[in-house]
Design a protein around this motif. Sequence first.
Motif, short mmCIF file in Angstrom:
data_model
loop_
_atom_site.label_atom_id
_atom_site.label_comp_id
_atom_site.label_asym_id
_atom_site.label_seq_id
_atom_site.Cartn_x
_atom_site.Cartn_y
_atom_site.Cartn_z
N SER A 37 39.22 57.67 15.75
CA SER A 37 38.26 58.61 16.31
C SER A 37 36.92 58.49 15.62
O SER A 37 35.86 58.50 16.26
CB SER A 37 38.77 60.05 16.18
N GLN A 38 36.95 58.41 14.30
CA GLN A 38 35.71 58.29 13.53
C GLN A 38 34.95 57.02 13.91
O GLN A 38 33.72 57.04 14.05
CB GLN A 38 36.03 58.29 12.04
N GLU A 39 35.68 55.92 14.07
CA GLU A 39 35.04 54.66 14.46
C GLU A 39 34.40 54.79 15.85
O GLU A 39 33.31 54.27 16.09
CB GLU A 39 36.06 53.53 14.45
N TYR A 40 35.08 55.49 16.75
CA TYR A 40 34.51 55.71 18.09
C TYR A 40 33.20 56.49 17.99
O TYR A 40 32.19 56.07 18.58
CB TYR A 40 35.50 56.49 18.96
N TYR A 41 33.21 57.60 17.27
CA TYR A 41 31.99 58.40 17.17
C TYR A 41 30.86 57.63 16.50
O TYR A 41 29.70 57.72 16.91
CB TYR A 41 32.26 59.69 16.40
N ALA A 42 31.20 56.86 15.47
CA ALA A 42 30.17 56.10 14.75
C ALA A 42 29.47 55.12 15.68
O ALA A 42 28.28 54.83 15.51
CB ALA A 42 30.79 55.36 13.57
N GLY A 43 30.21 54.60 16.68
CA GLY A 43 29.61 53.65 17.60
C GLY A 43 29.04 54.26 18.86
O GLY A 43 28.16 53.68 19.49
N ALA A 44 29.54 55.45 19.23
CA ALA A 44 29.17 56.03 20.53
C ALA A 44 28.02 57.02 20.47
O ALA A 44 27.29 57.18 21.46
CB ALA A 44 30.40 56.71 21.15
N LEU A 45 27.86 57.70 19.36
CA LEU A 45 26.84 58.74 19.28
C LEU A 45 25.53 58.20 18.72
O LEU A 45 25.53 57.27 17.90
CB LEU A 45 27.33 59.91 18.41
N GLU A 46 24.44 58.80 19.14
CA GLU A 46 23.13 58.40 18.66
C GLU A 46 22.98 58.75 17.18
O GLU A 46 23.56 59.76 16.71
CB GLU A 46 22.03 59.10 19.45
N PRO A 47 22.23 57.96 16.41
CA PRO A 47 22.07 58.22 14.98
C PRO A 47 21.60 59.63 14.65
O PRO A 47 22.07 60.25 13.69
CB PRO A 47 21.04 57.17 14.54
N GLU A 48 20.70 60.17 15.48
CA GLU A 48 20.18 61.51 15.19
C GLU A 48 21.22 62.59 15.44
O GLU A 48 21.13 63.70 14.89
CB GLU A 48 18.92 61.80 16.02
N VAL A 49 22.23 62.28 16.25
CA VAL A 49 23.34 63.22 16.48
C VAL A 49 24.35 63.12 15.34
O VAL A 49 24.86 64.13 14.85
CB VAL A 49 24.02 62.94 17.83
N LEU A 50 24.62 61.92 14.91
CA LEU A 50 25.60 61.72 13.84
C LEU A 50 25.13 62.28 12.50
O LEU A 50 25.92 62.84 11.75
CB LEU A 50 25.89 60.22 13.69
N LYS A 51 23.87 62.15 12.20
CA LYS A 51 23.35 62.56 10.90
C LYS A 51 23.50 64.06 10.71
O LYS A 51 23.21 64.85 11.60
CB LYS A 51 21.87 62.16 10.77
#
Length: 267
Positions: free
Chosen positions: A175-189
């Motif tokens: 799941s973490q790998e999915y989010y790291a690749g799917a979400l925009e950097p400004e959302v992840l930060k």
Amino acid sequence: KVYMGKPPAEGWTEDVLRVTAIPVGEGDALLLECGGEAMMVDGGPSALYHQLTGALDVRGIKHFKAILNTHYHDDHINGLYHLMKNDYTADEYMHPYSNVMVQGDKFEKRTVEMAQKKGITVHRLYKGDVITLGGASIQVFRYWDIPNANARSMIERVQFGEASIWLTADITGLSQEYYAGALEPEVLKADIMKVPHHGITPVQADFMDAVAPEFCVITNYEDGVGMIKGRMEERGITPLYSAEGEIIMETDGRDWYVWQNLLKEAE
């Protein structure tokens, strides 16, 4: 910026977002307060329900704008069931499941039925939905591709002004790998992260790099976690463990102040 310690006695605003990780052992019970409104994200297990009510009662909280369950495992959902059973009220009970899934899990089924019995609106959340709490916004995300309750648990990014915190439920490495690749950097930060799955599941490097938190909360005892401690040390982060006492994180929308009230047995 994240500061360790209580906010200054002077010059601190009353317009804040406060997130409290309540000590419910190896379990999640997160209280959000903002703009005179309160919300629970998960409620811990039945066995430590007294810790949950103790934290709420000392704050005089008997009503919530929303009660949200990230997934139906007992260490996340059962405290919410008991809150509603014991006449803590809410405008809505929120969860991520279809009717078929609700009927298929005993904990979710009884919790939904309790909400209905108490006249609380039951609301299914979908990926991308946004909840407001005072001046804070809470956007929910969910990964569907693995038939595993932890992997599919709903996560929340909470934003107040420029300040942000990730509440990552029990998401797994995939799941973490999915989010790291799917979400925009400004959302992840985010400034702060509640570590996934009580520090049991390793935090993937790509996900940690993308979130790049200044501080982490682990909803467990310190001796209940594994390699996550080394991962934190590598990044210069000293986490706090909510099972040892409530962790309070408060922000005015720019700076965070974080402190812990240790349980007597943990002192």
